[in-house]
Design a protein around this motif. Structure first.
Motif, short mmCIF file in Angstrom:
data_model
loop_
_atom_site.label_atom_id
_atom_site.label_comp_id
_atom_site.label_asym_id
_atom_site.label_seq_id
_atom_site.Cartn_x
_atom_site.Cartn_y
_atom_site.Cartn_z
N ASN A 74 0.83 -1.20 0.00
CA ASN A 74 0.00 0.00 0.00
C ASN A 74 0.87 1.26 0.00
O ASN A 74 0.63 2.21 0.73
N ILE A 85 -10.35 3.26 -1.71
CA ILE A 85 -9.39 3.06 -0.63
C ILE A 85 -8.33 2.09 -1.13
O ILE A 85 -8.64 1.14 -1.84
N ALA A 99 -5.17 -0.58 0.00
CA ALA A 99 -4.73 -1.42 1.11
C ALA A 99 -3.65 -2.37 0.61
O ALA A 99 -3.44 -2.50 -0.60
N THR A 103 -1.90 0.58 5.09
CA THR A 103 -3.25 0.19 5.48
C THR A 103 -3.40 -1.29 5.11
O THR A 103 -3.56 -1.61 3.93
#
Length: 108
Positions: free
Chosen positions: A10, A30, A32, A40
């Motif tokens: 990430n 988002i 990750a 994350t």
């Protein structure tokens, strides 16, 4: 629409996906990572939140599928086949992400 981008740490590819697609109307994104030391780490909460999960490589697909198998039943899990050779927000990476991800957004 909620998009989750997953790479290893990430740090480069998934943050680029997050930044690029967060600018799209009606899209939340988002980034990750699958590694324990990711900025994350991918979690069950993120898997549940996502409408579509985009992994960068087949290794990420295997890790996500193995760890979150019970949460993926009604999820779309897409491998983008983008190797770890780009810097964060590199123009080539941005173009590649747009070309590979936009069809999924337009279909929904």
């Amino acid at each position: 629409m909620n998009l989750l981008f997953v790479c290893s740490e990430n740090r480069l590819r998934s943050p680029t996906g997050e930044e690029v697609f967060s600018e799209y109307e009606e899209v939340e994104a988002i980034g990750a990572g699958t590694n324990a030391d990711a900025f994350t780490p991918v979690s069950g909460d993120l898997i549940e939140w996502a409408d579509i999960i985009f992994v960068m490589e087949q290794i990420h697909r295997r890790k996500v599928s193995k760890k979150f198998q019970n949460l993926l039943k009604d999820k779309k899990l897409v491998c983008l086949d983008i190797p770890d050779k780009y810097d964060c927000m590199a123009p080539d990476l941005v173009s590649l992400l747009k070309r590979k991800v936009e069809p999924y957004i337009l279909l929904s």
